[in-house]
Design an enzyme around this catalytic site. Sequence first.
Site, PDB file in Angstrom:
ATOM      1  CE  LYS A  21      69.249  57.493  28.182  1.00 39.34           C
ATOM      2  NZ  LYS A  21      70.583  56.909  28.045  1.00 39.34           N
ATOM      3  CB  SER A  77      72.854  55.466  29.974  1.00 37.49           C
ATOM      4  OG  SER A  77      72.023  55.710  31.092  1.00 37.49           O
TER       5      SER A  77
END
Length: 928
Positions: free
Chosen positions: A862, A819
């Site tokens: 996140k 990611s």
Amino acid sequence: MVAVKPSTLPLIALPYGTVLLPGVVLRIYISDRRDITSLLNKLSNNSSTLDATNVAIGLIPLRPPTEDSTRVIHEEGDEYEKDSSSRGTFSTKSLSQSALNVDPSSATVDELFTHGAVARIVGIEGSSQPDHAVGDASKSGDGLALVVEGVSRFAVKQFRQRTPWIEADVEHFVDEAIAPHDEHTIEQFLQLKALSRELVSLLRSSNGRGGIGLPPLMARRLEILIARKDVHDAGSLADFMVSAAETTFLERLEFLAAVTVPLRLEKAVLILTRQVELIKSAVQRRNSQNSPVPALVVVDRRNGPGARARGRRGISSGMGAEDEDVDEDEIEELVKTLKNAELSPEADRVAKRELQRLKRMSPVQAEYGVCRTYLETLAEIPWTKMTEENLGITTLARARKQLNDDHYGLEKIKKRLLEYLAVLRLKQQLEREREAAEKNTETEGKELVKASDVKAGNAFDSVPADRSKKRIVDKSPILLLVGPPGTGKTSLAKSVATALGRKFHRISLGGVRDEAEIRGHRRTYVAAMPGVIVNALKKVGVANPVILLDEIDKVGGANFHGDPSAAMLEVLDPEQNWSFTDHYINIPIDLSKVLFIATANSLDTIPPPLLDRMETIQLSGYTSVEKKHIASQYLIPKQLKSNGLSQDLVDLPEEAIYKIITSYTRESGVRNLEREVGSVCRAKAVEFSEAKDRNDLASYKPRVEVADLENILGIEKFDHELAERSNQPGVVTGLVAFSVGGTGAILFIETSFMPGNGKLQLTGKLGDVIKESVEVALTWVRAHAYVLGLTHHPDEDLVKNKNVHVHCPAGAVPKDGPSAGMAFTLALISLFSERRVAPTLAMTGEMSLRGKVTAVGGIKEKLIGALTAGVKTVLLPTHNKKDVKELPQEVKDGLEILYVRNIWEALKYVWPEWTIGEQNVGMLESRL
């Protein structure tokens, strides 16, 4: 024999034929004993419990009626009733048949024997509602029974009270120590000890060879007991062996009246010698005629006459030991328990078969305890018992209110549970309608048959009732709550049970490594037991509870004990768990009514087949706004109550709560937040107590200011991560889904280069996947260096004479996952172009070798972590736009979210003013 000072004792008359000796346990049935009931009521008023050694009573047998009997004086000076033609023995002439029908509760003092035994009350056993269908309670063993143990002998001196129970002045007798020079008595004791060992040996050798002797284990225990007796225990050994041997009623009375040890030893040696010779002769006849060995007939002291048949199973209990005989009243109690358990048809069939085996067993056999425990377990399982659910029109509103009162947010799980309630209510309504229709159809059919006047044998053959039609099956869902620690997964399951009105049970699966803990042990193993699922049903007592399978991701994998996670497959499969089979029970159990809720912190360790059987519901971390609401509505009132404070004694304003959330906790859940709130409450409790002690309550201030937190909680534990970040080239802010605290966080990426030979160095405890992301990013930057204006010639290598170092701070924290490709690429471009990236700009997304930005997971975590860290703008892959819809409104309002499809679009957002030659970076995408 030493005579103790006389005392007054309450006396209980024993049923005819029953004699209690010291050291022997006796059970007296009291269903029709008014004298015992009155005495127990008095003792209960004077003592908190009957199971006490200081509660003593006298037990005295009935006198046997004899013909032409006269009173004579025994050699020892005691009075006995004996025949004039004998000395020291009772008459063995025929007894009056009416003596067998004497009611002990109404016996007169003239019908009582002159000697008895002082006994202590051990307790009360049995049922208070005897079943008299079998026969008389005194014979069948039904009803309450008083359990007593003989302590010492006594002789009646004078009767004082006749009703409601008998009371008399008695003289107690205590055994004297045998003198060392009394060789005759010592010789009698040694002879009795030898006869006792011989008798036990004969009984053990005859076990299993045509007779019913003693099992080896019981025989070994008796041998050890006999071996431990020394000359000081001569009297107790004589009492024990005589109580076990076959004797007449008159012999037992004579032995009870023998108050001296030498006399008892003499009588015991005669009785055991006769018993040994009887068994030896039986063995000789069997050997010569091949006939079975007759077993030792032992009189059961517990129930009086009529118990000799049951005494053939072994020596009756003595010296306080456990009784080895079959206890019929306990078996009847087990039968009633099984009948009330509402077993399933298959379980009922197995229970009947096992019950027949149990009745044929001796209690001293090892299989007896296994079989009885199995039947008791069957009776405890709720096969058909369920919690009644009245799902009316207010059920959904009540459940929604219950969930909202207990938990803030968590809308997805609340929605799913309300869906389940609505479907369950509709199913119940359809079931009631179907049952009503069947009832009407059956009634109409009966009326048709009655009117048609058909034959009685075929009268109901034409009734159109469909008996084979299946009921509507209610298959409860299997829910899996996945989220970081402290997000309310376990407490949410409790609220679900409360909203449904069902019983709740929690099973902790963390660290389970044995398959037998789930499915149970087979009954062939020693100490076998059911698994945790069956034990859970036993504890709740209903077939439709809410069972929480906590920490299912911590279940161990396959090992030499089996695979526990594989054992859960049948439990958590709605298509199979209606016939779940536990190895111990070995009967299908219906688990389809159980609402299973599993919890996990991560899906990575759950096997795919097990995960496929559950409906996954994600629970993300709480935002700052959600934590403020949770603290105000739940945590602060809870901590105030826990610390003995009222609502008006502590005032935590919103700014103080927010300061605790941002500067003293950093987690996805609220556990640490609750601890810090508890610390504040305890500090205010100390202040209030000190002010109260000084009689100066006016000086106490309930309000907690932000400035007071440092004195209460110490210095701030967490700083604003972006506040001290310098805006240097080569530094980029990335995002990770889960940090050490279980929530999202930012990840700083630092790059640097130095003279070298093109070597790439990676530090920061990076995993293999994230290392590959760095290599892809460096390759893409080297391939497009000329286009980006980082080199002066297309063939020039950007890092030919440089070594590149990529580092992710917090080097002790492992980092991995696909990611951070876009963040690494922009960091390298910033490094070589010497252009700075704004510290309030964060990004996440993986990048392919062609420059495409692909979707990643954990978007909600996140972005919550980014907002907490002070990020203002976030770059996300375009394919993650759907994930942003589930974000809390607070996150959407606090962040500027930009979507990119490739690295060129990211460059346009990061450096909109950057031009390469005469072209803007956003126009270079068409050249790919």
